[in-house]
Design a protein around this motif. Structure first.
Motif: not given
Length: 156
Positions: A25-40, A67-79
């Motif tokens: 899941e990428t709940p904040n796309s496409p906005r997340i791609f335009t923000e500074k990438w600071e992943p946690s 994975v979050k970048s700043g306060d936004s969730t970039a993506y969630l992956v479950e396998v």
């Protein structure tokens, strides 16, 4: 009969390795791609074991990464990476570490590859998971079980 003739031979084989479930899941796309990438990265790992027929066992390794970048969730992956394993001739004390450590250790590289591919196809920088010491995780699990139920006869 000698003791060697009555001993049961231990047998282990991999019957099947498969991906049981995938979620990306990428709940904040496409906005997340335009923000500074600071992943946690938040990494969660679990296993589930289920007996099948005869000496077959299904072991499912579940890996969830948020994975979050700043306060936004970039993506969630479950396998859920699964395998069917044939185990025979092992004592109860030997079976527990086989399905709790040895089998998940076999499944992890498959799950790591699936996760890396999903993340890259999702448009994010490659995510390379470090190796996991399943023996140490299994030992921690046993220690936790023994602390919760002292004197219960848990496997040492």
């Amino acid at each position: 009969m000698s003791e060697a003739n009555t001993a049961v031979e231990k047998q282990f084989s991999i019957q099947k390795v498969y991906t049981k479930d995938i979620s990306f899941e990428t709940p904040n796309s496409p906005r997340i791609f335009t923000e500074k990438w600071e992943p946690s990265v938040d990494f969660n790992l679990g296993t589930n074991v289920g007996p099948l027929e005869n000496s077959l066992y299904e072991v499912v390794l579940t890996i969830t990464i948020t994975v979050k970048s700043g306060d936004s969730t970039a993506y969630l992956v479950e396998v859920n990476q699964a395998g069917i394993f044939s185990l025979s001739g092992f004592t109860e004390q030997e079976m527990s570490p086989m399905v709790g450590s040895f089998c998940p250790n076999i499944l992890f590289p498959y799950a790591r590859e699936v996760i890396s591919d999903l993340v890259a196809k999702g448009g994010f920088p490659q995510l390379l998971l470090a190796p996991v010491n399943f023996d140490a995780l299994y030992a921690q699990h046993l220690q936790k079980v023994q602390q919760q139920a002292p004197g219960s006869g848990a496997i040492n």
